[in-house]
Design a protein around this motif. Structure first.
Motif, PDB file in Angstrom:
ATOM      1  N   VAL A 489      27.481  38.501 -30.756  1.00  0.00           N
ATOM      2  CA  VAL A 489      26.763  37.028 -31.359  1.00  0.00           C
ATOM      3  C   VAL A 489      28.078  36.209 -31.599  1.00  0.00           C
ATOM      4  CG1 VAL A 489      25.631  35.986 -33.220  1.00  0.00           C
ATOM      5  CG2 VAL A 489      24.647  38.218 -32.135  1.00  0.00           C
ATOM      6  N   SER A 490      29.140  36.976 -32.103  1.00  0.00           N
ATOM      7  CA  SER A 490      30.384  35.891 -32.363  1.00  0.00           C
ATOM      8  C   SER A 490      30.813  35.402 -31.184  1.00  0.00           C
ATOM      9  CB  SER A 490      31.429  36.731 -33.464  1.00  0.00           C
ATOM     10  OG  SER A 490      32.509  35.805 -33.437  1.00  0.00           O
ATOM     11  N   LEU A 491      30.964  36.273 -30.176  1.00  0.00           N
ATOM     12  CA  LEU A 491      31.424  35.847 -28.950  1.00  0.00           C
ATOM     13  C   LEU A 491      30.561  34.734 -28.094  1.00  0.00           C
ATOM     14  CD1 LEU A 491      33.289  36.034 -26.483  1.00  0.00           C
ATOM     15  CD2 LEU A 491      31.811  38.066 -25.476  1.00  0.00           C
ATOM     16  N   GLY A 492      29.299  34.795 -28.262  1.00  0.00           N
ATOM     17  CA  GLY A 492      28.442  33.966 -27.720  1.00  0.00           C
ATOM     18  C   GLY A 492      28.382  32.342 -28.488  1.00  0.00           C
ATOM     19  N   GLU A 493      28.716  32.692 -29.856  1.00  0.00           N
ATOM     20  CA  GLU A 493      29.013  31.350 -30.637  1.00  0.00           C
ATOM     21  C   GLU A 493      30.150  30.538 -30.275  1.00  0.00           C
ATOM     22  OE1 GLU A 493      26.993  30.034 -32.635  1.00  0.00           O
ATOM     23  OE2 GLU A 493      25.366  31.665 -32.879  1.00  0.00           O
ATOM     24  N   ARG A 494      31.304  31.520 -30.170  1.00  0.00           N
ATOM     25  CA  ARG A 494      32.600  30.908 -29.619  1.00  0.00           C
ATOM     26  C   ARG A 494      32.320  30.239 -28.157  1.00  0.00           C
ATOM     27  NH1 ARG A 494      37.828  31.900 -31.159  1.00  0.00           N
ATOM     28  NH2 ARG A 494      39.493  31.366 -29.595  1.00  0.00           N
ATOM     29  N   LEU A 495      31.711  30.805 -27.324  1.00  0.00           N
ATOM     30  CA  LEU A 495      31.407  30.280 -25.768  1.00  0.00           C
ATOM     31  C   LEU A 495      30.972  28.965 -26.176  1.00  0.00           C
ATOM     32  CD1 LEU A 495      30.943  33.353 -23.916  1.00  0.00           C
ATOM     33  CD2 LEU A 495      32.994  31.926 -23.762  1.00  0.00           C
ATOM     34  N   LEU A 496      29.796  28.896 -27.124  1.00  0.00           N
ATOM     35  CA  LEU A 496      28.905  27.797 -27.282  1.00  0.00           C
ATOM     36  C   LEU A 496      29.939  26.397 -27.873  1.00  0.00           C
ATOM     37  CD1 LEU A 496      26.079  27.250 -26.531  1.00  0.00           C
ATOM     38  CD2 LEU A 496      25.386  27.500 -29.111  1.00  0.00           C
ATOM     39  N   THR A 497      30.706  26.848 -28.617  1.00  0.00           N
ATOM     40  CA  THR A 497      31.455  25.809 -29.377  1.00  0.00           C
ATOM     41  C   THR A 497      32.519  25.468 -28.189  1.00  0.00           C
ATOM     42  OG1 THR A 497      32.906  27.388 -30.124  1.00  0.00           O
ATOM     43  CG2 THR A 497      31.521  26.602 -31.720  1.00  0.00           C
ATOM     44  N   GLU A 498      32.734  26.103 -27.184  1.00  0.00           N
ATOM     45  CA  GLU A 498      33.766  25.634 -26.159  1.00  0.00           C
ATOM     46  C   GLU A 498      32.955  25.167 -24.828  1.00  0.00           C
ATOM     47  OE1 GLU A 498      35.680  29.341 -24.885  1.00  0.00           O
ATOM     48  OE2 GLU A 498      37.005  29.536 -26.898  1.00  0.00           O
ATOM     49  N   ASN A 499      31.988  24.691 -24.957  1.00  0.00           N
ATOM     50  CA  ASN A 499      30.976  24.274 -24.136  1.00  0.00           C
ATOM     51  C   ASN A 499      30.919  25.071 -22.620  1.00  0.00           C
ATOM     52  OD1 ASN A 499      30.527  21.512 -25.553  1.00  0.00           O
ATOM     53  ND2 ASN A 499      32.677  21.037 -24.777  1.00  0.00           N
ATOM     54  N   ARG A 500      30.653  26.284 -23.187  1.00  0.00           N
ATOM     55  CA  ARG A 500      30.398  27.146 -21.901  1.00  0.00           C
ATOM     56  C   ARG A 500      28.936  27.876 -22.258  1.00  0.00           C
ATOM     57  NH1 ARG A 500      35.952  30.706 -22.469  1.00  0.00           N
ATOM     58  NH2 ARG A 500      34.812  31.935 -20.808  1.00  0.00           N
ATOM     59  N   ALA A 501      27.909  27.005 -22.209  1.00  0.00           N
ATOM     60  CA  ALA A 501      26.797  27.340 -22.649  1.00  0.00           C
ATOM     61  C   ALA A 501      26.049  28.256 -21.573  1.00  0.00           C
ATOM     62  CB  ALA A 501      25.780  26.123 -22.464  1.00  0.00           C
ATOM     63  N   GLU A 502      26.319  28.396 -20.266  1.00  0.00           N
ATOM     64  CA  GLU A 502      25.662  29.412 -19.323  1.00  0.00           C
ATOM     65  C   GLU A 502      26.178  30.682 -19.743  1.00  0.00           C
ATOM     66  OE1 GLU A 502      26.341  28.202 -15.417  1.00  0.00           O
ATOM     67  OE2 GLU A 502      25.105  26.370 -15.659  1.00  0.00           O
ATOM     68  N   GLU A 503      27.483  30.794 -20.164  1.00  0.00           N
ATOM     69  CA  GLU A 503      28.066  32.288 -20.538  1.00  0.00           C
ATOM     70  C   GLU A 503      27.587  32.603 -21.636  1.00  0.00           C
ATOM     71  OE1 GLU A 503      32.164  32.056 -19.948  1.00  0.00           O
ATOM     72  OE2 GLU A 503      32.160  30.672 -18.590  1.00  0.00           O
ATOM     73  N   ALA A 504      27.459  31.645 -22.885  1.00  0.00           N
ATOM     74  CA  ALA A 504      26.836  31.940 -24.135  1.00  0.00           C
ATOM     75  C   ALA A 504      25.539  32.464 -23.986  1.00  0.00           C
ATOM     76  CB  ALA A 504      27.075  30.700 -24.916  1.00  0.00           C
ATOM     77  N   LEU A 505      24.393  31.736 -22.983  1.00  0.00           N
ATOM     78  CA  LEU A 505      23.186  32.375 -22.784  1.00  0.00           C
ATOM     79  C   LEU A 505      23.298  33.758 -22.561  1.00  0.00           C
ATOM     80  CD1 LEU A 505      20.251  31.623 -22.716  1.00  0.00           C
ATOM     81  CD2 LEU A 505      20.589  30.606 -20.517  1.00  0.00           C
ATOM     82  N   THR A 506      23.966  34.277 -21.752  1.00  0.00           N
ATOM     83  CA  THR A 506      23.889  35.260 -21.081  1.00  0.00           C
ATOM     84  C   THR A 506      24.302  36.435 -22.172  1.00  0.00           C
ATOM     85  OG1 THR A 506      24.277  34.759 -18.857  1.00  0.00           O
ATOM     86  CG2 THR A 506      24.981  37.063 -19.405  1.00  0.00           C
ATOM     87  N   VAL A 507      25.344  36.046 -22.952  1.00  0.00           N
ATOM     88  CA  VAL A 507      25.927  36.999 -24.065  1.00  0.00           C
ATOM     89  C   VAL A 507      24.807  37.051 -25.231  1.00  0.00           C
ATOM     90  CG1 VAL A 507      27.654  37.025 -25.828  1.00  0.00           C
ATOM     91  CG2 VAL A 507      28.307  36.400 -23.392  1.00  0.00           C
ATOM     92  N   PHE A 508      24.146  36.001 -25.581  1.00  0.00           N
ATOM     93  CA  PHE A 508      23.321  36.152 -26.599  1.00  0.00           C
ATOM     94  C   PHE A 508      22.066  37.023 -26.205  1.00  0.00           C
ATOM     95  CE2 PHE A 508      24.669  31.730 -28.296  1.00  0.00           C
ATOM     96  CZ  PHE A 508      25.231  32.520 -29.226  1.00  0.00           C
TER      97      PHE A 508
END
Length: 875
Positions: A489-508
């Motif tokens: 979840v922390s990794l997804g939040e970090r990707l979301l703040t870095e504007n890497r939403a597609e990767e964050a979606l997969t991680v979440f």
């Protein structure tokens, strides 16, 4: 004739034939060979151009085996003279046979051991010059200046005016010079020192070479650079360690190493040195590391055996300082290995030290640390020591540094009292080794009681988030599912703040259990409405109502439909928005509006009939009729624009072709954003006249300054004056009213008028090309027209469909007609220019612009064959 001088050959001690003969010079400069028994013959050395009171000769010049060219007998010609004669006349001219070597020299000497003829010149800047004997022997007057460059001398040295050369030492790189005052001085010129050092290195006499290099300040990299392969692979390093007794000299050699080949830029190997060098040179960027590693291996091996390759007995620890130098000199410095070596040698140097006193504080260890600090910074060594988690060694390093004891002593004491893992964690954080710090932090938590496990996990998670160590965290906690989910979840939040939403979606969504809230936010950020509604469905409960889903679907549909992009992307967005409204918003009317906005009338009609909304069917038909009328007007306007732009394009492209041709002749860029007249025929002519006649008179208005034929006359180097037939150049004052009534220049216009493109310019051509390309319907527009025609035919609007079809066919015909017409005109112009050029006896070169190929390929694509067949039946 009368004998002027008789001398022995300079190589009498080396050549057998020279021992029973002598060189005789007559008064007219003729040379004779005298042999035992009274035989006299003309010398093969030739003759001198004038009598020379100072004479020297070589009986066999081939004693120098470094010949630059093959011998003549190998080439199949008669063998040339092997003898050389050198003479200095009373007029201070230096000769080698019939060749003049110097027109002003005071003295000369021949050195067979150094293979040089040395002489001192006269003049305001006298020099001692060194001519290689091999170059003099192989001199060929037909080879040119480049091949005979060595005759200019090698490493000339300035001397005092009036100095005379007395002698050159045969076994040392030194010579004796007599000064004008009569005193004798011995000097070591570079021309003697460098070849002598190279010779000693080739012979493997590193002791003599290093001693001379140290005294004469010659770069010690030459020891390696002269033959790296021999030094590293053929025992050169072993010989070097065996011959050099002083440890300081080994340290000096190691500290002077650099990753540069000094034989390329600093000490070029003379062309007359024939020693072969291997072509497979090592990469110079790694030279220092290779030499340090090799030297260290040799010294460690010698210490282990107790004897060097030369038979010198050494004790263990004898090469401690040079080994430390090799560690510190490498890139990057191997300070950790150096400190480990110092510590390993510490017990063996205990001596009479007190038992209470740490062995690391002994004199030998402290001297080694001080020497290492001489090669590297104290702070760097201290950080390396604490990085080894050896706090006693760190204290010993900091003892003689400039560090404040009030700072490092409490810090080291606190680390000693802490558990090992936590102490190493803090050390790694201080040294910014965050991955190692995380490993030690995890290990520290596993050593503690389970009661503090939650607090420890929270601390680990904060550290992972602060340093971005999610990958390592997933590896360390692979078997702890609860903490693993928190890291994901922390990794997804970090990707979301870095504007890497597609990767964050997969991680979440990859977490177990899934992070639905994070998945919704990531899906909304990247525009994946399918994943968003899947998350909504997966995370919904009985408290969620249909009203909230409807409002969410409408909001998302409007966001998707409002996105920009080309026509294809807009159609996809409208289709997605309509699907959302149908599936989740249950709003058929709004969905049909989305299909209409995307010109998808067939799909809108299908959905209307599916939901039994005949009113929406009529809405689709009306929208198609309105869009067809708009398309008919647009296509007619495109046809008109293409015709106008094509005619103007034909005129402008001729100007630009001529501009390209003239620009190539002038050697300037033909595609500059210039004015229309810059490269036109008129402006080119005017520019040429300005370039060719810089002092020509200008023609202008009667009031302009140019009309008075002003000339700038340049007098002396520091003065110039204005002259003219009218005094209009006098300065203006209240006493001088000349020029006051002169009309002022108009100010340049600002705004849109200033930005107006100039006819025939590159800017106008670009605008015309853009207009021509825009007039051709693109693929999405063609698809929309085709679908609209089909829909109108199926909806009983055949006349309007036929008008739309005809409008597109008219545009296609207009484009084809204009393209063909312009192509024929171009062809006629080229043929006409070719005829004129043939009459004038020149070649007409055709200059083509970069944009012509794209413009010539413009055409309207055909509508689908099914539509054309239908109208062929109905016509």
């Amino acid at each position: 004739g009368r004998v002027l001088r008789i001398v022995n050959w300079s190589d009498t001690a080396l050549v057998t034939g020279a021992r029973w003969s002598a060189l005789i010079e007559l008064a007219d400069g003729m040379l004779l060979d005298y042999f035992s028994g009274g035989m006299v013959d003309c010398s093969k050395a030739g003759a001198l151009l004038e009598p020379c009171p100072w004479l020297a000769g070589l009986y066999d010049a081939k004693i120098d085996t470094t010949s630059l060219t093959p011998s003549a007998d190998v080439l199949g010609h008669d063998e040339p003279s092997k003898r050389l004669a050198f003479g200095l006349s009373s007029r201070y001219r230096l000769y080698c046979g019939e060749r003049l070597l110097s027109s002003a020299s005071t003295s000369f000497a021949v050195s067979l051991e150094h293979k040089f003829l040395s002489h001192i010149t006269l003049g305001s800047r006298p020099q001692q010059r060194f001519l290689p004997l091999a170059s003099l022997r192989d001199f060929d007057p037909f080879m040119g200046s480049d091949e005979n460059e060595a005759l200019d001398g090698y490493e000339a040295r300035s001397v005092e005016r009036g100095a005379r050369l007395i002698a050159i030492f045969p076994m040392k790189p030194m010579c004796v010079i007599q000064m004008p005052r009569g005193n004798l001085e011995s000097i070591s010129p570079r021309a003697l020192v460098l070849p002598y050092i190279m010779m000693k290195i080739d012979e493997g006499d590193y002791f003599t070479a290093l001693d001379i290099m140290r005294r004469q300040r010659v770069d010690m990299n030459l020891i390696v650079d002269l033959d790296p392969f021999h030094f590293l692979e053929k025992g050169g390093a072993e010989l070097f360690i065996g011959q050099i007794d002083k440890i300081d000299n080994i340290n000096l050699f190691l500290s002077s190493l650099i990753d540069v080949d000094t034989t390329i830029w600093k000490y070029p190997i003379p062309s007359w040195r024939k020693k072969e060098r291997r072509d497979g040179r090592r990469d110079e960027t790694s030279k220092v590391n290779l030499v340090c590693t090799k030297m260290r291996e040799v010294m460690i091996h010698a210490e282990n055996k107790g004897i060097t390759s030369s038979g010198k007995i050494v004790k263990e620890g004898h090469f401690l300082l040079p080994i430390l130098s090799s560690y510190a000199k490498q890139n990057p410095p191997m300070l950790e290995e150096a400190l480990a070596l110092i510590k390993s040698n510490a017990p063996k140097n205990l001596g009479n030290q007190s038992k209470r006193k740490s062995v690391l504080l002994s004199e030998s260890v402290q001297s080694s640390i001080q020497y290492l600090a001489f090669l590297a910074d104290y702070e760097l060594i201290f950080n390396t020591a604490i990085g080894m988690y050896d706090f006693d060694l760190a204290k010993a390093v900091a003892r003689h540094s400039q560090m404040d004891p009030k700072v490092y002593l409490p810090m080291l004491k606190r680390w000693r009292e802490m558990p090992d893992s936590m102490a190493r964690y803090e050390v790694d954080v201080k040294l910014k080794r965050y991955e190692s710090a995380l490993r030690h932090l995890v290990a520290a938590g596993r050593d503690e009681d389970q009661t503090s496990n939650a607090e420890h996990i929270s601390k680990c998670l904060k550290f992972i988030e602060s340093q971005g160590l999610h990958k390592l965290g997933l590896e360390l906690f692979a078997n702890e599912s609860e903490f693993l989910q928190s890291i994901m979840v922390s990794l997804g939040e970090r990707l979301l703040t870095e504007n890497r939403a597609e990767e964050a979606l997969t991680v979440f969504l990859a977490t177990s259990p899934k992070c639905i809230d994070g998945g919704k936010r990531a899906a909304s950020a990247c525009g994946d409405w399918r994943a968003y509604f899947a998350c909504c469905a997966e995370g919904s409960d009985s408290a969620d109502g249909d009203d909230s889903m409807t409002s969410i679907s409408v909001k998302i549909a409007e966001n998707i439909s409002s996105r920009g992009g080309n026509m294809n992307e807009q159609r996809d967005c409208y289709a997605s928005a309509a699907r959302i409204l149908l599936d989740y918003g249950k709003d058929v009317g709004y969905a049909v509006d989305m299909f209409i906005s995307g010109h998808m009338y067939n799909e809108g009609r299908r959905i209307s009939y599916l939901h039994k909304r005949t009113d929406l069917v009529k809405k689709c038909v009306d929208a198609a009729v309105s869009y067809a009328n708009t398309c008919i007007e647009d296509l007619a306007e495109r046809a008109s624009s293409f015709e106008v732009a094509s005619k103007r394009y034909y005129e402008v492209i001729k100007i630009r072709r001529q501009a390209i041709k003239e620009a190539e002749e002038a050697g300037i860029d033909p595609h500059l954003d210039d004015s229309a007249s810059l490269f036109s025929m008129q402006s080119t002519a005017s520019n040429s006249s300005l370039r060719s006649t810089a002092s020509g008179s200008s023609v202008g208005s009667t009031r302009s300054v140019a009309s008075v034929s002003t000339v700038i006359s340049v007098g002396a180097t520091s003065t110039f004056s204005f002259t003219g037939d009218v005094d209009t150049m006098k300065h203006k004052s209240k006493f001088n009213k000349i020029g006051r009534d002169k009309p002022k220049k108009k100010k340049k216009k600002k705004g849109p008028a200033a930005r107006r493109m100039k006819p025939g310019s590159e800017e106008e051509l670009k605008s015309l090309v853009d207009t021509l390309k825009f007039s051709i319907p693109n693929d999405p527009y063609l698809v929309a027209i085709s679908e609209t025609v089909t829909f109108l035919m199926q909806s009983g609007k055949s006349p309007l469909a036929k008008l739309l079809f005809q409008a597109y066919e008219d545009l296609s015909s207009a484009v084809t007609k204009e393209q063909k017409s312009r192509s024929e005109k171009d062809k006629q112009d080229i043929e006409e220019r070719g005829r004129f050029a043939h009459i004038e006896g020149r070649i007409d070169e055709f200059a083509e612009h970069d944009c012509e190929k794209d413009v010539n390929e413009l055409e309207c694509k055909f509508l689908p064959e099914s539509i054309r067949n239908i109208f062929s039946f109905l016509s």
